[in-house]
Motif scaffolding. Sequence first.
Motif, PDB file in Angstrom:
ATOM      1  N   MET A  64       0.837  -1.189   0.000  1.00 55.93           N
ATOM      2  CA  MET A  64       0.000   0.000   0.000  1.00 55.93           C
ATOM      3  C   MET A  64       0.876   1.244   0.000  1.00 55.93           C
ATOM      4  O   MET A  64       1.856   1.331   0.725  1.00 55.93           O
ATOM      5  CB  MET A  64      -0.882  -0.008   1.257  1.00 55.93           C
ATOM      6  N   GLU A  65       0.542   2.217  -0.812  1.00 55.40           N
ATOM      7  CA  GLU A  65       1.329   3.450  -0.837  1.00 55.40           C
ATOM      8  C   GLU A  65       0.524   4.581  -0.207  1.00 55.40           C
ATOM      9  O   GLU A  65      -0.676   4.683  -0.381  1.00 55.40           O
ATOM     10  CB  GLU A  65       1.779   3.797  -2.249  1.00 55.40           C
ATOM     11  N   THR A  66       1.218   5.413   0.546  1.00 52.50           N
ATOM     12  CA  THR A  66       0.610   6.526   1.244  1.00 52.50           C
ATOM     13  C   THR A  66       1.229   7.816   0.753  1.00 52.50           C
ATOM     14  O   THR A  66       2.446   7.901   0.591  1.00 52.50           O
ATOM     15  CB  THR A  66       0.866   6.395   2.768  1.00 52.50           C
ATOM     16  N   ARG A  67       0.419   8.838   0.510  1.00 55.38           N
ATOM     17  CA  ARG A  67       0.928  10.138   0.072  1.00 55.38           C
ATOM     18  C   ARG A  67       1.489  10.874   1.289  1.00 55.38           C
ATOM     19  O   ARG A  67       0.865  10.895   2.350  1.00 55.38           O
ATOM     20  CB  ARG A  67      -0.194  10.966  -0.548  1.00 55.38           C
ATOM     21  N   VAL A  71      10.112  21.665  -0.773  1.00 58.49           N
ATOM     22  CA  VAL A  71       8.921  21.026  -0.225  1.00 58.49           C
ATOM     23  C   VAL A  71       8.293  20.229  -1.361  1.00 58.49           C
ATOM     24  O   VAL A  71       7.921  20.783  -2.389  1.00 58.49           O
ATOM     25  CB  VAL A  71       7.927  22.060   0.333  1.00 58.49           C
ATOM     26  N   LEU A  72       8.220  18.912  -1.178  1.00 57.55           N
ATOM     27  CA  LEU A  72       7.764  18.013  -2.239  1.00 57.55           C
ATOM     28  C   LEU A  72       6.683  17.081  -1.716  1.00 57.55           C
ATOM     29  O   LEU A  72       6.598  16.830  -0.513  1.00 57.55           O
ATOM     30  CB  LEU A  72       8.940  17.156  -2.741  1.00 57.55           C
ATOM     31  N   ARG A  73       5.888  16.543  -2.632  1.00 56.09           N
ATOM     32  CA  ARG A  73       4.960  15.474  -2.300  1.00 56.09           C
ATOM     33  C   ARG A  73       5.538  14.184  -2.834  1.00 56.09           C
ATOM     34  O   ARG A  73       6.168  14.160  -3.891  1.00 56.09           O
ATOM     35  CB  ARG A  73       3.605  15.731  -2.940  1.00 56.09           C
ATOM     36  N   GLY A  74       5.328  13.114  -2.096  1.00 56.03           N
ATOM     37  CA  GLY A  74       5.851  11.836  -2.538  1.00 56.03           C
ATOM     38  C   GLY A  74       4.984  10.697  -2.056  1.00 56.03           C
ATOM     39  O   GLY A  74       3.914  10.898  -1.501  1.00 56.03           O
ATOM     40  N   ARG A  75       5.471   9.489  -2.261  1.00 54.63           N
ATOM     41  CA  ARG A  75       4.759   8.287  -1.852  1.00 54.63           C
ATOM     42  C   ARG A  75       5.630   7.473  -0.916  1.00 54.63           C
ATOM     43  O   ARG A  75       6.815   7.301  -1.156  1.00 54.63           O
ATOM     44  CB  ARG A  75       4.421   7.434  -3.080  1.00 54.63           C
ATOM     45  N   GLU A 126      12.552  15.729   6.295  1.00 50.39           N
ATOM     46  CA  GLU A 126      11.486  15.697   7.283  1.00 50.39           C
ATOM     47  C   GLU A 126      10.183  15.313   6.594  1.00 50.39           C
ATOM     48  O   GLU A 126       9.830  15.875   5.567  1.00 50.39           O
ATOM     49  CB  GLU A 126      11.366  17.098   7.901  1.00 50.39           C
ATOM     50  N   GLU A 127       9.475  14.364   7.163  1.00 51.41           N
ATOM     51  CA  GLU A 127       8.245  13.837   6.547  1.00 51.41           C
ATOM     52  C   GLU A 127       7.021  14.333   7.309  1.00 51.41           C
ATOM     53  O   GLU A 127       7.011  14.393   8.530  1.00 51.41           O
ATOM     54  CB  GLU A 127       8.296  12.309   6.602  1.00 51.41           C
ATOM     55  N   HIS A 128       5.985  14.715   6.561  1.00 45.53           N
ATOM     56  CA  HIS A 128       4.708  15.149   7.139  1.00 45.53           C
ATOM     57  C   HIS A 128       3.594  14.379   6.432  1.00 45.53           C
ATOM     58  O   HIS A 128       3.633  14.237   5.214  1.00 45.53           O
ATOM     59  CB  HIS A 128       4.475  16.658   6.898  1.00 45.53           C
ATOM     60  N   SER A 129       2.589  13.942   7.166  1.00 42.70           N
ATOM     61  CA  SER A 129       1.471  13.244   6.512  1.00 42.70           C
ATOM     62  C   SER A 129       0.526  14.267   5.901  1.00 42.70           C
ATOM     63  O   SER A 129       0.423  15.398   6.358  1.00 42.70           O
ATOM     64  CB  SER A 129       0.738  12.366   7.516  1.00 42.70           C
ATOM     65  N   GLY A 145       8.206   1.182   3.284  1.00 44.41           N
ATOM     66  CA  GLY A 145       9.150   1.798   4.210  1.00 44.41           C
ATOM     67  C   GLY A 145      10.058   2.853   3.614  1.00 44.41           C
ATOM     68  O   GLY A 145      10.810   3.493   4.331  1.00 44.41           O
ATOM     69  N   ALA A 146      10.017   3.065   2.306  1.00 47.56           N
ATOM     70  CA  ALA A 146      10.857   4.075   1.668  1.00 47.56           C
ATOM     71  C   ALA A 146       9.978   5.169   1.073  1.00 47.56           C
ATOM     72  O   ALA A 146       8.831   4.933   0.705  1.00 47.56           O
ATOM     73  CB  ALA A 146      11.698   3.435   0.570  1.00 47.56           C
ATOM     74  N   ILE A 147      10.522   6.377   0.999  1.00 53.04           N
ATOM     75  CA  ILE A 147       9.795   7.505   0.431  1.00 53.04           C
ATOM     76  C   ILE A 147      10.353   7.805  -0.952  1.00 53.04           C
ATOM     77  O   ILE A 147      11.561   7.929  -1.119  1.00 53.04           O
ATOM     78  CB  ILE A 147       9.936   8.763   1.320  1.00 53.04           C
ATOM     79  N   ASP A 148       9.451   7.923  -1.930  1.00 53.52           N
ATOM     80  CA  ASP A 148       9.878   8.259  -3.287  1.00 53.52           C
ATOM     81  C   ASP A 148       9.290   9.609  -3.675  1.00 53.52           C
ATOM     82  O   ASP A 148       8.077   9.756  -3.780  1.00 53.52           O
ATOM     83  CB  ASP A 148       9.413   7.190  -4.271  1.00 53.52           C
ATOM     84  N   THR A 149      10.169  10.614  -3.860  1.00 51.75           N
ATOM     85  CA  THR A 149       9.736  11.942  -4.307  1.00 51.75           C
ATOM     86  C   THR A 149      10.317  12.268  -5.674  1.00 51.75           C
ATOM     87  O   THR A 149       9.902  13.237  -6.290  1.00 51.75           O
ATOM     88  CB  THR A 149      10.209  13.045  -3.341  1.00 51.75           C
TER      89      THR A 149
END
Length: 51
Positions: A1-4, A19-23, A47-50, A27-31
């Motif tokens: 499952m991927e989360t924005r 400041v970017l949006r990613g998935r 730094e990650e923000h939901s 366990g890894a973030i892809d921007t």
Amino acid sequence: METRVKVTIRCNICGEKFVLRGRREKGAIDTGFKQCICNNANDLDIEEHSL
């Protein structure tokens, strides 16, 4: 499952901030972010923000 997620990336060399949006996937973030405009690719604060 991927989360924005919203990601803030700050370069520790020149101080530039992105400041970017990613998935978040497995366990890894892809921007798609590769490197700062000063060619720094390693010395970054991430730094990650939901959303």
